[in-house]
Scaffold this motif. Structure first.
Motif, PDB file in Angstrom:
ATOM      1  N   ASP A  37       0.986  -1.052   0.060  1.00 55.40           N
ATOM      2  CA  ASP A  37      -0.079   0.064   0.025  1.00 55.40           C
ATOM      3  C   ASP A  37       0.700   1.279  -0.083  1.00 55.40           C
ATOM      4  O   ASP A  37       2.011   1.258   0.133  1.00 55.40           O
ATOM      5  CB  ASP A  37      -1.015  -0.056   1.231  1.00 55.40           C
ATOM      6  CG  ASP A  37      -2.252   0.871   1.141  1.00 55.40           C
ATOM      7  OD1 ASP A  37      -2.367   1.364  -0.095  1.00 55.40           O
ATOM      8  OD2 ASP A  37      -2.911   0.856   1.658  1.00 55.40           O
ATOM      9  N   SER A  38       0.343   2.419  -0.444  1.00 50.67           N
ATOM     10  CA  SER A  38       1.012   3.770  -0.291  1.00 50.67           C
ATOM     11  C   SER A  38      -0.187   4.768  -0.203  1.00 50.67           C
ATOM     12  O   SER A  38      -1.190   4.483  -0.316  1.00 50.67           O
ATOM     13  CB  SER A  38       1.764   4.227  -1.542  1.00 50.67           C
ATOM     14  OG  SER A  38       1.007   4.118  -2.699  1.00 50.67           O
ATOM     15  N   CYS A  39       0.008   5.977   0.134  1.00 53.00           N
ATOM     16  CA  CYS A  39      -0.642   6.906   0.486  1.00 53.00           C
ATOM     17  C   CYS A  39      -1.900   7.196  -0.874  1.00 53.00           C
ATOM     18  O   CYS A  39      -2.861   7.599  -0.637  1.00 53.00           O
ATOM     19  CB  CYS A  39      -0.266   8.150   1.065  1.00 53.00           C
ATOM     20  SG  CYS A  39       0.478   9.182  -0.120  1.00 53.00           S
ATOM     21  N   GLY A  40      -1.098   7.079  -2.045  1.00 57.03           N
ATOM     22  CA  GLY A  40      -1.769   7.455  -3.219  1.00 57.03           C
ATOM     23  C   GLY A  40      -2.268   8.825  -3.518  1.00 57.03           C
ATOM     24  O   GLY A  40      -2.544   9.105  -4.726  1.00 57.03           O
ATOM     25  N   GLN A  41      -1.948   9.651  -2.664  1.00 60.76           N
ATOM     26  CA  GLN A  41      -2.242  11.118  -2.851  1.00 60.76           C
ATOM     27  C   GLN A  41      -0.935  12.107  -3.071  1.00 60.76           C
ATOM     28  O   GLN A  41      -1.101  13.263  -3.450  1.00 60.76           O
ATOM     29  CB  GLN A  41      -2.831  11.787  -1.511  1.00 60.76           C
ATOM     30  CG  GLN A  41      -4.000  11.020  -1.422  1.00 60.76           C
ATOM     31  CD  GLN A  41      -5.043  10.968  -2.356  1.00 60.76           C
ATOM     32  OE1 GLN A  41      -5.289  12.099  -2.886  1.00 60.76           O
ATOM     33  NE2 GLN A  41      -5.648   9.842  -2.637  1.00 60.76           N
ATOM     34  N   CYS A  42       0.410  11.711  -2.475  1.00 66.52           N
ATOM     35  CA  CYS A  42       1.366  12.657  -2.642  1.00 66.52           C
ATOM     36  C   CYS A  42       2.021  12.658  -3.979  1.00 66.52           C
ATOM     37  O   CYS A  42       1.333  12.047  -4.916  1.00 66.52           O
ATOM     38  CB  CYS A  42       2.627  12.153  -1.750  1.00 66.52           C
ATOM     39  SG  CYS A  42       3.186  10.534  -2.247  1.00 66.52           S
ATOM     40  N   ALA A  43       2.802  13.556  -4.395  1.00 67.02           N
ATOM     41  CA  ALA A  43       3.443  13.653  -5.648  1.00 67.02           C
ATOM     42  C   ALA A  43       4.005  12.382  -6.116  1.00 67.02           C
ATOM     43  O   ALA A  43       3.912  12.060  -7.276  1.00 67.02           O
ATOM     44  CB  ALA A  43       4.354  14.786  -5.516  1.00 67.02           C
ATOM     45  N   ALA A  44       4.699  11.696  -5.443  1.00 66.82           N
ATOM     46  CA  ALA A  44       5.271  10.429  -5.887  1.00 66.82           C
ATOM     47  C   ALA A  44       4.321   9.700  -6.367  1.00 66.82           C
ATOM     48  O   ALA A  44       4.427   8.873  -7.271  1.00 66.82           O
ATOM     49  CB  ALA A  44       6.511  10.033  -4.845  1.00 66.82           C
ATOM     50  N   CYS A  45       3.395   9.391  -5.243  1.00 63.65           N
ATOM     51  CA  CYS A  45       2.336   8.383  -5.715  1.00 63.65           C
ATOM     52  C   CYS A  45       1.830   8.636  -7.043  1.00 63.65           C
ATOM     53  O   CYS A  45       1.371   7.795  -7.812  1.00 63.65           O
ATOM     54  CB  CYS A  45       1.263   8.107  -4.414  1.00 63.65           C
ATOM     55  SG  CYS A  45       2.094   7.277  -3.282  1.00 63.65           S
ATOM     56  N   LYS A  46       1.335   9.883  -6.918  1.00 63.07           N
ATOM     57  CA  LYS A  46       0.329  10.526  -8.365  1.00 63.07           C
ATOM     58  C   LYS A  46       1.450  10.336  -9.742  1.00 63.07           C
ATOM     59  O   LYS A  46       0.857  10.138 -10.630  1.00 63.07           O
ATOM     60  CB  LYS A  46       0.020  11.934  -8.048  1.00 63.07           C
ATOM     61  CG  LYS A  46      -1.076  11.997  -7.187  1.00 63.07           C
ATOM     62  CD  LYS A  46      -1.627  13.395  -7.063  1.00 63.07           C
ATOM     63  CE  LYS A  46      -2.596  13.705  -6.162  1.00 63.07           C
ATOM     64  NZ  LYS A  46      -3.134  15.054  -6.044  1.00 63.07           N
ATOM     65  N   ASP A  47       2.773  10.170  -9.500  1.00 67.05           N
ATOM     66  CA  ASP A  47       3.695   9.973 -10.587  1.00 67.05           C
ATOM     67  C   ASP A  47       4.091   8.573 -10.891  1.00 67.05           C
ATOM     68  O   ASP A  47       4.730   8.101 -11.691  1.00 67.05           O
ATOM     69  CB  ASP A  47       4.798  10.839 -10.308  1.00 67.05           C
ATOM     70  CG  ASP A  47       4.835  12.444 -10.580  1.00 67.05           C
ATOM     71  OD1 ASP A  47       3.640  12.624 -11.114  1.00 67.05           O
ATOM     72  OD2 ASP A  47       5.908  12.981  -9.934  1.00 67.05           O
TER      73      ASP A  47
END
Length: 366
Positions: free
Chosen positions: A92-102
């Protein structure tokens, strides 16, 4: 709830032993997986022994998981019952930060970072006493008969890739693949790989399949012959004459050594603007001679596993090119002896646990 049996360490000084626990039934977007194979990574040993000072006990290792889907949540679209699938280092990951969105879940910028397949969040304590966004301090990995994972973090195992061979690709494969893609290793490049263990030999195979000329560096004479059997040139790290001849000749060097080591002899081998990337060690290394870097604008970098897209990419690449790690199958009952052999460097090159051995143990106790 699902009753699960795994192998766990209760303390930094204890052996791995059978451990019973429970997992939640699959939620709407989760899948239940019957674990068939699980790779043994050197980081499993670091974690069990608390060598990174962040282990949460009991510790059930395993983040190179291959198995078959046995149940899916009502909203699952990516996988179906019967699919052969894999789970790597993240669930899992937060899905909301810049890294996840990329798409870089492995660099998740949430206070807890990403959620590891075992041992909980990468940053167990949220910054400034903040909330643990994942709601759990510990997770249990693939040294167990069943895992339940969010569908987005489950990879597809290609049909023409043996599932037991696919297991180490989920960590050793993507950990070496990601930096090679990030820094554009291509046909005709000269690539050096430091270390010839589980990561090193996999890196060499991937680089060769990309069309690069590969040289392995090792501290062990016996591994010279082993490298040649696999079709690679290998050089002893103490061979000063060979190092002098190779100065300023490499386009990219990857260090896969899983412990503290000196990079200075290798930075001199880089061409102008070339990169040496460290993926094996997660502790402070010997100081670098910056003059050696500055004179030719060389760079030393780090890389942490790989994202989900890269993991699927390397699985597909290995299937397409018919490559994979050299593996030795073991029973889970032999895991403690296997750890000792990994630490001594006696294994060539990657242990994979046949989880049928755990199922036999469970059946015998029933």
């Amino acid at each position: 709830m699902i009753k699960v049996t795994g192998y766990a360490a209760k303390h930094s000084f204890s052996r791995l032993k059978p451990y019973e626990f429970e997992r939640d039934d699959p939620a709407a977007h989760e899948v239940e997986i019957d674990v068939l194979y699980c790779g043994v990574c050197h980081s499993d040993i670091h974690q069990v022994k608390n060598e990174w000072s962040n282990t949460v006990y009991p510790c059930v290792p395993g983040h190179e998981i291959v198995g078959r889907v046995t149940r899916v949540g009502p909203a699952v679209k990516r996988h179906a019952v019967g699919d052969m699938v894999g789970v790597g280092c993240m669930i899992d990951s937060c899905g909301q930060c810049a890294a996840c969105k990329d798409g870089d879940q492995n660099y998740c910028g949430s206070p807890n970072s990403w959620l590891a397949t075992y041992n909980g969040p990468m940053k167990p304590k949220a910054k400034a006493g903040g909330e643990n966004i994942y709601g759990r301090d510990n997770t249990f990995g693939g040294y167990s008969n069943i895992v339940v994972v969010k569908e987005d973090f489950v990879l597809k195992i290609p049909a023409n890739l043996r599932p037991e061979v696919a297991a180490p690709i989920l960590c050793a494969g993507v950990t070496t693949w990601s930096p090679m893609r990030r820094w554009g290793v291509k046909a005709g490049d000269k690539v050096g790989v430091i270390g010839m263990g589980g990561l090193g030999h996999m890196a060499a195979k991937l680089a060769k399949a990309l069309g690069a000329e590969v040289t392995l560096f090792t501290t062990t004479k016996d591994k010279i012959a082993e490298a040649e059997k696999l079709g690679f040139k290998a050089i002893l790290e103490k061979d000063k004459d060979a190092f002098e001849k190779l100065e300023a000749s490499f386009d990219f060097i990857l260090s896969t050594v899983p412990e503290k080591h000196d990079l200075n002899p290798f930075t001199a081998l880089l061409k102008q603007d070339a990169v040496l990337c460290v993926v094996g060690a997660l502790e402070p290394l010997a100081p670098l001679d910056n003059m050696q870097l500055a004179q030719m604008r060389r760079s030393v970098a780090g890389s942490l596993i790989g994202n989900l897209a890269e993991t699927q990419d390397v699985l597909d690449f290995c299937a397409e090119h018919g490559i994979g790690p050299e593996i030795e199958m073991i029973r889970i009952q032999d895991i403690n002896d296997a750890y000792k052999k990994v630490e001594k460097g006696d294994v060539r090159f990657r242990y994979v646990i046949d989880m049928a051995s755990l199922k036999e143990e469970i059946a015998g106790e029933a």
